[in-house]
Design a protein around this motif. Structure first.
Motif, PDB file in Angstrom:
ATOM      1  N   GLY A  41       0.807  -1.224   0.000  1.00  0.00           N
ATOM      2  CA  GLY A  41       0.000   0.000   0.000  1.00  0.00           C
ATOM      3  C   GLY A  41       0.832   1.262   0.000  1.00  0.00           C
ATOM      4  O   GLY A  41       0.399   2.300   0.512  1.00  0.00           O
ATOM      5  N   VAL A  42       2.019   1.196  -0.587  1.00  0.00           N
ATOM      6  CA  VAL A  42       2.934   2.334  -0.639  1.00  0.00           C
ATOM      7  C   VAL A  42       3.006   2.832  -2.078  1.00  0.00           C
ATOM      8  O   VAL A  42       3.312   2.067  -2.993  1.00  0.00           O
ATOM      9  CB  VAL A  42       4.340   1.941  -0.141  1.00  0.00           C
ATOM     10  N   ARG A  43       2.742   4.134  -2.262  1.00  0.00           N
ATOM     11  CA  ARG A  43       2.671   4.697  -3.609  1.00  0.00           C
ATOM     12  C   ARG A  43       3.673   5.832  -3.834  1.00  0.00           C
ATOM     13  O   ARG A  43       3.569   6.575  -4.811  1.00  0.00           O
ATOM     14  CB  ARG A  43       1.254   5.201  -3.888  1.00  0.00           C
ATOM     15  N   ASN A  44       4.630   5.972  -2.917  1.00  0.00           N
ATOM     16  CA  ASN A  44       5.664   7.000  -3.043  1.00  0.00           C
ATOM     17  C   ASN A  44       7.029   6.352  -2.843  1.00  0.00           C
ATOM     18  O   ASN A  44       7.176   5.473  -1.990  1.00  0.00           O
ATOM     19  CB  ASN A  44       5.488   8.097  -1.995  1.00  0.00           C
ATOM     20  N   VAL A  45       8.023   6.803  -3.621  1.00  0.00           N
ATOM     21  CA  VAL A  45       9.361   6.237  -3.474  1.00  0.00           C
ATOM     22  C   VAL A  45      10.415   7.330  -3.446  1.00  0.00           C
ATOM     23  O   VAL A  45      10.239   8.409  -4.010  1.00  0.00           O
ATOM     24  CB  VAL A  45       9.696   5.230  -4.604  1.00  0.00           C
ATOM     25  N   PHE A  46      11.523   7.010  -2.780  1.00  0.00           N
ATOM     26  CA  PHE A  46      12.688   7.880  -2.650  1.00  0.00           C
ATOM     27  C   PHE A  46      13.865   7.092  -3.200  1.00  0.00           C
ATOM     28  O   PHE A  46      14.324   6.127  -2.583  1.00  0.00           O
ATOM     29  CB  PHE A  46      12.885   8.237  -1.172  1.00  0.00           C
ATOM     30  N   VAL A  47      14.333   7.474  -4.387  1.00  0.00           N
ATOM     31  CA  VAL A  47      15.277   6.665  -5.167  1.00  0.00           C
ATOM     32  C   VAL A  47      16.709   7.188  -5.012  1.00  0.00           C
ATOM     33  O   VAL A  47      16.938   8.403  -4.976  1.00  0.00           O
ATOM     34  CB  VAL A  47      14.865   6.687  -6.656  1.00  0.00           C
ATOM     35  N   ASN A  48      17.664   6.250  -4.944  1.00  0.00           N
ATOM     36  CA  ASN A  48      19.099   6.566  -4.911  1.00  0.00           C
ATOM     37  C   ASN A  48      19.546   7.240  -3.620  1.00  0.00           C
ATOM     38  O   ASN A  48      20.512   8.012  -3.605  1.00  0.00           O
ATOM     39  CB  ASN A  48      19.509   7.441  -6.110  1.00  0.00           C
ATOM     40  N   GLY A  49      18.867   6.935  -2.533  1.00  0.00           N
ATOM     41  CA  GLY A  49      19.283   7.440  -1.229  1.00  0.00           C
ATOM     42  C   GLY A  49      20.253   6.497  -0.550  1.00  0.00           C
ATOM     43  O   GLY A  49      20.946   5.705  -1.195  1.00  0.00           O
ATOM     44  N   THR A  50      20.293   6.552   0.777  1.00  0.00           N
ATOM     45  CA  THR A  50      21.197   5.691   1.542  1.00  0.00           C
ATOM     46  C   THR A  50      20.858   4.222   1.346  1.00  0.00           C
ATOM     47  O   THR A  50      21.734   3.403   1.049  1.00  0.00           O
ATOM     48  CB  THR A  50      21.119   6.052   3.038  1.00  0.00           C
ATOM     49  N   THR A  51      19.594   3.870   1.506  1.00  0.00           N
ATOM     50  CA  THR A  51      19.162   2.486   1.327  1.00  0.00           C
ATOM     51  C   THR A  51      19.449   2.002  -0.084  1.00  0.00           C
ATOM     52  O   THR A  51      19.754   0.827  -0.294  1.00  0.00           O
ATOM     53  CB  THR A  51      17.654   2.361   1.626  1.00  0.00           C
ATOM     54  N   GLY A  52      19.377   2.895  -1.058  1.00  0.00           N
ATOM     55  CA  GLY A  52      19.643   2.542  -2.448  1.00  0.00           C
ATOM     56  C   GLY A  52      21.107   2.570  -2.825  1.00  0.00           C
ATOM     57  O   GLY A  52      21.446   2.446  -4.009  1.00  0.00           O
TER      58      GLY A  52
END
Length: 310
Positions: A41-52
C-alpha cells in the motif's frame, strides 16, 4: 504520477537491486513497483538514497535507476523523488537537471560529507545551486547527521529557506533529535512544508510531534503495518497505533541487535517480497545465511502482527 499532489504518508526508500556480479538489475523494477502498491500500500518512493546505495553508484547508474523508476511508476506511483546529492556540486546539478527532464516528482539533496560545510549559509548556498537546476519541481533537504557529520539544526535551516530556494517543499529528517524535529513542526503550523520522518522505529513519536509523512527502508516490506498505524493515529485510536508501533519495534529491535545495515535490508526485502535484491556493492558485504534464517524464524513467530512472507 501526480506532481500536484502533496507528498505525505509513507515513502519507501528504495533498494537498488543488483545481480550477483554487482551490476544494477533494472529488470525487476516493474515488479518492485507493483509489489509496493499491491502488497504494502505504498505509492511513493525515494530513489538513490542511503538504502539505495546512491553514493556507491556511478552517475550513469543513478540516471538509469531514476529513469526506470519514473517509467515503471508512470500512472501507478504518486511520487518518485530522486536523491541527487553527491560530493560534487557539478554532479549534483547534473543529476537535478536529469531528474527534472525525465519527469521526476521532486529531488532531494544530502549535505556533502567529505569537505564538510560548517555553517548554515554555506549549506543553503549548496542546496540553492542544486535546486536552481530543477526550479519547477519540489526540492527536499535530506538531513541525516549521523552519516554526514553535518549537525546544523533543521529548525535553523528552515528559517528563510523558502526565500533562498523557492521550490523548497520539505525535509527528510533522518535523526532521533525530536527536540529539533518538534521545533520544526511548531514552525510549520500552516503546513507549508512536508516534514518527513526517517527513523522508522520512532515514527509514532514523530507523528505526535507533527510529522506529515515518513521516508524509510522498512516501508518496502513493512508498509502494510505502518499504514495501519497511520490510519489508527489519524482516527484518534492511539491504543491501536501503539500496538502497531510496538510490533514494528519488536522486529526492528531484533534485527538491529543482529547488525542491521544495507546488506541486511536487502536480504530482508528479498525474503519478504520474493524479489531478488542481490548483494550490496563493495565495500559492503552480503548478509549471512544465519541472519536470514534468524529473520525468517522471527517473522514466523510474530503471528499476531500483519507481516506476510511472499
Amino acid at each position: 504520477m501526480s506532481p500536484q499532489k502533496k507528498l505525505e504518508g509513507l515513502v519507501a526508500a528504495t533498494i537498488t537491486p543488483m545481480t550477483q556480479d554487482g551490476e544494477i538489475n533494472l529488470s525487476v523494477i516493474g515488479q518492485y513497483v507493483d509489489y509496493l502498491i499491491n502488497k504494502q500500500g505504498v505509492r511513493n518512493v525515494f530513489v538513490n538514497g542511503t538504502t539505495g546505495e546512491g553514493l556507491s553508484l556511478s552517475i550513469q547508474e543513478r540516471k538509469q535507476l531514476a529513469e526506470e523508476w519514473v517509467t515503471r511508476g508512470k500512472d501507478k506511483l504518486d511520487h518518485v523523488i530522486v536523491h541527487v546529492g553527491t560530493l560534487s556540486l557539478p554532479e549534483s546539478k547534473g543529476l537535478a537537471r536529469h531528474a527534472a527532464e525525465i519527469g521526476a516528482d521532486g529531488i532531494a539533496v544530502i549535505a556533502p560529507s567529505f569537505f564538510k560545510l560548517v555553517n548554515k549559509d554555506a549549506l543553503v548556498a549548496f542546496l540553492r545551486d542544486v535546486a536552481a537546476e530543477a526550479p519547477d519541481i519540489p526540492f527536499y533537504y535530506y538531513h541525516i547527521p549521523h552519516l554526514t557529520g553535518i549537525k546544523i539544526c533543521v529548525e535553523e535551516l528552515l528559517d528563510g529557506m523558502i526565500e533562498q530556494i523557492p521550490n523548497f517543499e520539505g525535509v527528510k529528517f533522518s535523526a532521533t533529535d525530536l527536540l529539533d524535529f518538534g521545533r520544526c513542526a511548531k514552525g510549520n503550523d500552516k503546513g507549508q512544508f512536508a516534514l518527513l520522518y526517517g527513523v522508522d522505529e520512532q515514527l509514532l513519536s514523530a507523528l505526535a510531534m507533527g510529522a506529515t509523512g515518513a521516508v524509510g527502508s522498512t516501508y518496502n516490506y513493512l508498509g502494510k503495518i505502518n499504514n495501519l498505524m497511520l490510519e489508527a493515529f489519524a482516527s484518534g485510536d492511539l491504543h491501536s497505533a501503539q500496538k502497531y508501533q510496538f510490533c514494528v519495534q519488536e522486529f526492528l529491535g531484533f534485527v538491529i541487535a543482529q547488525g542491521f545495515g544495507v546488506p541486511q535490508i536487502k536480504a530482508v526485502m528479498s525474503l519478504i517480497s520474493g524479489i531478488p535484491m542481490g548483494p550490496p556493492r563493495l565495500p559492503l558485504s552480503s548478509a549471512s545465511e544465519e541472519f536470514v534464517l534468524k529473520v525468517k524464524a522471527k517473522l514466523e513467530s510474530l503471528k499476531s502482527c500483519p507481516y506476510t512472507l511472499h
